[in-house]
Scaffold this motif. Structure first.
Motif, PDB file in Angstrom:
ATOM      1  N   ARG A   1       0.833  -1.210   0.000  1.00 18.59           N
ATOM      2  CA  ARG A   1       0.000   0.000   0.000  1.00 18.59           C
ATOM      3  C   ARG A   1       0.867   1.259   0.000  1.00 18.59           C
ATOM      4  O   ARG A   1       0.562   2.225  -0.709  1.00 18.59           O
ATOM      5  CB  ARG A   1      -0.933  -0.004   1.204  1.00 18.59           C
ATOM      6  CG  ARG A   1      -1.883  -1.204   1.225  1.00 18.59           C
ATOM      7  CD  ARG A   1      -3.086  -0.976   2.098  1.00 18.59           C
ATOM      8  NE  ARG A   1      -2.747  -0.460   3.415  1.00 18.59           N
ATOM      9  CZ  ARG A   1      -3.607   0.183   4.201  1.00 18.59           C
ATOM     10  NH1 ARG A   1      -4.841   0.417   3.777  1.00 18.59           N
ATOM     11  NH2 ARG A   1      -3.244   0.606   5.393  1.00 18.59           N
ATOM     12  N   VAL A   2       1.947   1.246   0.782  1.00 17.14           N
ATOM     13  CA  VAL A   2       2.847   2.405   0.812  1.00 17.14           C
ATOM     14  C   VAL A   2       3.524   2.582  -0.539  1.00 17.14           C
ATOM     15  O   VAL A   2       3.679   3.712  -1.036  1.00 17.14           O
ATOM     16  CB  VAL A   2       3.894   2.247   1.928  1.00 17.14           C
ATOM     17  CG1 VAL A   2       4.976   3.323   1.814  1.00 17.14           C
ATOM     18  CG2 VAL A   2       3.224   2.327   3.292  1.00 17.14           C
ATOM     19  N   LEU A   3       3.916   1.475  -1.166  1.00 19.92           N
ATOM     20  CA  LEU A   3       4.552   1.548  -2.483  1.00 19.92           C
ATOM     21  C   LEU A   3       3.590   2.139  -3.512  1.00 19.92           C
ATOM     22  O   LEU A   3       3.989   2.954  -4.358  1.00 19.92           O
ATOM     23  CB  LEU A   3       5.010   0.160  -2.924  1.00 19.92           C
ATOM     24  CG  LEU A   3       5.762   0.072  -4.265  1.00 19.92           C
ATOM     25  CD1 LEU A   3       6.932   1.035  -4.305  1.00 19.92           C
ATOM     26  CD2 LEU A   3       6.243  -1.351  -4.507  1.00 19.92           C
ATOM     27  N   LEU A   4       2.317   1.783  -3.432  1.00 14.93           N
ATOM     28  CA  LEU A   4       1.324   2.348  -4.350  1.00 14.93           C
ATOM     29  C   LEU A   4       1.159   3.853  -4.125  1.00 14.93           C
ATOM     30  O   LEU A   4       0.977   4.616  -5.090  1.00 14.93           O
ATOM     31  CB  LEU A   4      -0.025   1.640  -4.190  1.00 14.93           C
ATOM     32  CG  LEU A   4      -0.090   0.184  -4.686  1.00 14.93           C
ATOM     33  CD1 LEU A   4      -1.460  -0.413  -4.389  1.00 14.93           C
ATOM     34  CD2 LEU A   4       0.196   0.106  -6.185  1.00 14.93           C
ATOM     35  N   VAL A   5       1.231   4.284  -2.868  1.00 12.99           N
ATOM     36  CA  VAL A   5       1.143   5.723  -2.581  1.00 12.99           C
ATOM     37  C   VAL A   5       2.338   6.457  -3.176  1.00 12.99           C
ATOM     38  O   VAL A   5       2.197   7.556  -3.734  1.00 12.99           O
ATOM     39  CB  VAL A   5       1.053   5.972  -1.060  1.00 12.99           C
ATOM     40  CG1 VAL A   5       1.148   7.471  -0.751  1.00 12.99           C
ATOM     41  CG2 VAL A   5      -0.249   5.414  -0.503  1.00 12.99           C
ATOM     42  N   LEU A   6       3.521   5.866  -3.112  1.00 15.03           N
ATOM     43  CA  LEU A   6       4.707   6.479  -3.725  1.00 15.03           C
ATOM     44  C   LEU A   6       4.524   6.587  -5.239  1.00 15.03           C
ATOM     45  O   LEU A   6       4.912   7.598  -5.852  1.00 15.03           O
ATOM     46  CB  LEU A   6       5.954   5.656  -3.406  1.00 15.03           C
ATOM     47  CG  LEU A   6       6.401   5.651  -1.935  1.00 15.03           C
ATOM     48  CD1 LEU A   6       7.617   4.749  -1.752  1.00 15.03           C
ATOM     49  CD2 LEU A   6       6.722   7.065  -1.462  1.00 15.03           C
ATOM     50  N   LEU A   7       3.926   5.568  -5.851  1.00 15.18           N
ATOM     51  CA  LEU A   7       3.662   5.620  -7.293  1.00 15.18           C
ATOM     52  C   LEU A   7       2.657   6.712  -7.631  1.00 15.18           C
ATOM     53  O   LEU A   7       2.693   7.282  -8.726  1.00 15.18           O
ATOM     54  CB  LEU A   7       3.138   4.261  -7.782  1.00 15.18           C
ATOM     55  CG  LEU A   7       4.119   3.084  -7.697  1.00 15.18           C
ATOM     56  CD1 LEU A   7       3.451   1.813  -8.229  1.00 15.18           C
ATOM     57  CD2 LEU A   7       5.395   3.367  -8.474  1.00 15.18           C
ATOM     58  N   MET A   8       1.750   7.020  -6.698  1.00 13.67           N
ATOM     59  CA  MET A   8       0.802   8.117  -6.915  1.00 13.67           C
ATOM     60  C   MET A   8       1.533   9.435  -7.123  1.00 13.67           C
ATOM     61  O   MET A   8       1.128  10.265  -7.936  1.00 13.67           O
ATOM     62  CB  MET A   8      -0.149   8.249  -5.718  1.00 13.67           C
ATOM     63  CG  MET A   8      -1.145   7.127  -5.551  1.00 13.67           C
ATOM     64  SD  MET A   8      -2.220   7.421  -4.118  1.00 13.67           S
ATOM     65  CE  MET A   8      -3.141   5.887  -4.054  1.00 13.67           C
ATOM     66  N   PHE A   9       2.607   9.638  -6.373  1.00 13.21           N
ATOM     67  CA  PHE A   9       3.384  10.867  -6.506  1.00 13.21           C
ATOM     68  C   PHE A   9       4.166  10.889  -7.820  1.00 13.21           C
ATOM     69  O   PHE A   9       4.229  11.909  -8.493  1.00 13.21           O
ATOM     70  CB  PHE A   9       4.345  11.032  -5.334  1.00 13.21           C
ATOM     71  CG  PHE A   9       3.718  11.558  -4.084  1.00 13.21           C
ATOM     72  CD1 PHE A   9       3.448  12.908  -3.938  1.00 13.21           C
ATOM     73  CD2 PHE A   9       3.380  10.705  -3.046  1.00 13.21           C
ATOM     74  CE1 PHE A   9       2.859  13.410  -2.787  1.00 13.21           C
ATOM     75  CE2 PHE A   9       2.792  11.189  -1.886  1.00 13.21           C
ATOM     76  CZ  PHE A   9       2.536  12.548  -1.752  1.00 13.21           C
ATOM     77  N   ILE A  10       4.748   9.767  -8.192  1.00 11.92           N
ATOM     78  CA  ILE A  10       5.589   9.728  -9.395  1.00 11.92           C
ATOM     79  C   ILE A  10       4.761   9.983 -10.644  1.00 11.92           C
ATOM     80  O   ILE A  10       5.053  10.859 -11.446  1.00 11.92           O
ATOM     81  CB  ILE A  10       6.315   8.374  -9.500  1.00 11.92           C
ATOM     82  CG1 ILE A  10       7.303   8.227  -8.338  1.00 11.92           C
ATOM     83  CG2 ILE A  10       7.055   8.266 -10.841  1.00 11.92           C
ATOM     84  CD1 ILE A  10       7.956   6.864  -8.263  1.00 11.92           C
ATOM     85  N   GLY A  11       3.705   9.198 -10.843  1.00 15.11           N
ATOM     86  CA  GLY A  11       2.830   9.396 -11.993  1.00 15.11           C
ATOM     87  C   GLY A  11       3.421   8.902 -13.298  1.00 15.11           C
ATOM     88  O   GLY A  11       4.402   8.156 -13.330  1.00 15.11           O
ATOM     89  N   ALA A  12       2.818   9.341 -14.393  1.00 17.09           N
ATOM     90  CA  ALA A  12       3.174   8.874 -15.733  1.00 17.09           C
ATOM     91  C   ALA A  12       4.281   9.741 -16.342  1.00 17.09           C
ATOM     92  O   ALA A  12       4.888  10.565 -15.664  1.00 17.09           O
ATOM     93  CB  ALA A  12       1.936   8.895 -16.617  1.00 17.09           C
ATOM     94  N   CYS A  13       4.520   9.546 -17.636  1.00 16.03           N
ATOM     95  CA  CYS A  13       5.521  10.335 -18.350  1.00 16.03           C
ATOM     96  C   CYS A  13       4.953  11.692 -18.755  1.00 16.03           C
ATOM     97  O   CYS A  13       3.744  11.840 -18.937  1.00 16.03           O
ATOM     98  CB  CYS A  13       5.981   9.591 -19.606  1.00 16.03           C
ATOM     99  SG  CYS A  13       6.794   8.016 -19.287  1.00 16.03           S
ATOM    100  N   ALA A  14       5.820  12.669 -18.921  1.00 20.86           N
ATOM    101  CA  ALA A  14       5.402  13.968 -19.449  1.00 20.86           C
ATOM    102  C   ALA A  14       4.925  13.788 -20.877  1.00 20.86           C
ATOM    103  O   ALA A  14       5.424  12.938 -21.613  1.00 20.86           O
ATOM    104  CB  ALA A  14       6.568  14.954 -19.410  1.00 20.86           C
TER     105      ALA A  14
END
Length: 485
Positions: free
Chosen positions: A333-346
């Protein structure tokens, strides 16, 4: 500020929105549903659009007007796009859906910004026309401020590219071909073809045509609105999940790279630092989560399938669900939250901070460390083999700081509702990152209905801030932007 020109551009966009509503109106007629919500809304938006579009104005256009126009357009498009929901809620109050205009505004903004957060506890009672409009909003808003700049402002000079200064440098901020109108057509062509391919793949996998269309709209725009209460899990089809996982990741890639592939420049695509970083993050996350949730599923293959789907839906900021990841171990769950911040490519339809910015921030940290160790050395930050100038890096730092300050400020306001920190914080992160589901109360099987009207307005603004790369909406609320001089 050239207000007449700003309002004229806004009027033209509203006419496009009114025309887009003809499709869900047609769906209503096809399935013999009540078309009144669209029959009322379409003439109303068209009338406002015609009045504004026929304003006389000069062509003096500067960066301030561009940022101001884009922010105003997205606010008005979301506000007027909510009217079909509002009128439908008034026609069928016994169902208890869309009870207030704020709920309708939240749903509409969530649709256009491709967030996918919803105040609805159930979607299956809604008519197909309304559900079609929810998902079609994702597709309309999917290309974001990049295509708004290229498609709406081609005749106003090269300064239209100032609209994209919030994006990190690279192919995304340059025209694909000399004429911006041609660039717009190329990008929309790629967008349409990829959407049609996904529709075809889902049909071949056994999904009904209507479901294939709306789910493809939601995937292409990386939005996540579904026509089933259980989202993609309702179809109970591993094939469907694999197809949607693949296309979520494809729509998360910079669209300029697809153009390079069409031009035969595959080597240049493979040298993209952002693409490599994106793929590394995706595959590493899938492996880590698969290992962490292995004990929860009968076979390793099923664990990998669910891990891949949820990593794809979060990092692409789509927001679909194949399982309730709210029940996963804390590490996942924490790893998924970190991915929320990173997001997709520009340059993609995804949200979040964007991989290119995260990569530049990491490289900047490494540069500072090298500078401390070797004070007299000359250290530069490179992306795709090019040296990044300090102005470009400064814009990344400013964006990141503004993004985090807005996230923390919005979390403080939403905390007034007195939900848990997990619910409050991930709700804000999911909205400003245009993701949709968060954790706990706003998890993949939850919704945002319990929040107060104030929190819903704040979360709606977070969606727009995230989708417009922060700066345009800040310009709109700046007092200096309203001055005529």
């Amino acid at each position: 500020m050239n207000f007449r020109l700003v309002f004229k551009l806004t009027g033209k966009t509203l006419l496009v929105e009114a025309a887009a509503m003809l499709l869900p109106l047609l769906v209503c007629l096809l399935y013999r549903e009540n078309p009144l919500p669209f029959l009322i809304t379409i003439p109303l938006i068209a009338a406002v659009g015609l009045i504004l579009a026929h304003l006389r104005s000069d062509d003096h256009f500067f960066p301030r007007e561009g940022f101001f126009a884009v922010a105003l357009i997205w606010l008005l498009v979301g506000a007027l796009g909510a009217l079909p929901f509002f009128f439908w809620g008034r026609l069928y109050p016994e169902l208890g859906l869309f009870r207030s205009y704020i709920d309708c505004f939240f749903e509409s903004v969530s649709g256009f910004t491709t967030t996918g957060a919803s105040i609805l506890s159930a979607v299956e009672p809604l008519p197909k026309g309304i559900l079609f409009w929810r998902s079609f909003m994702h597709w309309l808003g999917g290309m974001g401020v990049l295509i708004l700049a290229i498609a709406l402002l081609p005749s106003l000079g090269a300064r239209t590219l100032h609209l994209m200064k919030a994006e990190s440098p690279g192919p995304v901020v340059s025209k694909l071909v000399p004429k911006t109108s041609q660039s717009s057509k190329i990008l929309y062509g790629i967008y349409c073809v990829m959407t049609l391919i996904q529709v075809l793949c889902l049909r071949l996998a056994g999904m009904p045509l209507y479901d294939s269309l709306v789910n493809s709209f939601a995937t292409a725009g990386t939005g996540g609105f579904s026509v089933r209460n259980l989202s993609i899990a309702a179809y109970q089809s591993p094939t469907v999940e694999v197809i949607i996982t693949l296309f979520m990741l494809l729509f998360s890639v910079n669209f300029a790279l697809y153009f390079l592939v069409l031009c035969g420049k595959v080597r240049q695509v493979l040298k993209s630092d952002e693409l490599r970083f994106f793929l590394i993050v995706v595959f590493a996350s899938i492996v880590l989560i698969s290992v962490n949730i292995r004990h929860m599923y009968p076979t390793p293959g099923e664990a990998v399938r669910h891990a891949a789907f949820q990593v794809g839906t979060i990092i692409s900021t789509t927001g679909f669900a194949s399982t309730d990841f709210n029940l996963w171990p804390e590490f996942s769950r924490v790893l998924l939250v970190l991915l929320m911040f990173i997001g997709a490519c520009a340059g993609s339809t995804g949200g979040g901070i964007k991989c290119s910015r995260v990569l530049l921030l990491l490289k900047s940290i490494l540069r500072e460390i090298r500078q401390i160790v070797h004070p007299r050395s000359v250290n530069v930050v490179r992306l795709d083999g090019r040296v990044m100038d300090e102005d470009a890096l400064r814009s990344v730092y400013v964006f990141f700081a503004a993004y985090m300050f807005i996230t923390l400020g919005a979390t403080l306001v939403v905390a007034v509702d007195n939900f848990t920190f997990g619910t409050t914080f991930t709700a804000v992160v999911a909205c400003i990152g245009n993701i949709g589901p968060g954790l706990e109360l706003v998890g993949p099987m939850g919704n945002y209905a319990a929040f107060s009207p104030l929190s819903k307005i704040v979360l709606s603004l977070c969606m727009i801030v995230g989708r417009l790369e922060v700066l345009p909406i800040l310009v709109l609320f700046s007092g200096n932007a309203w001055k005529r001089s």
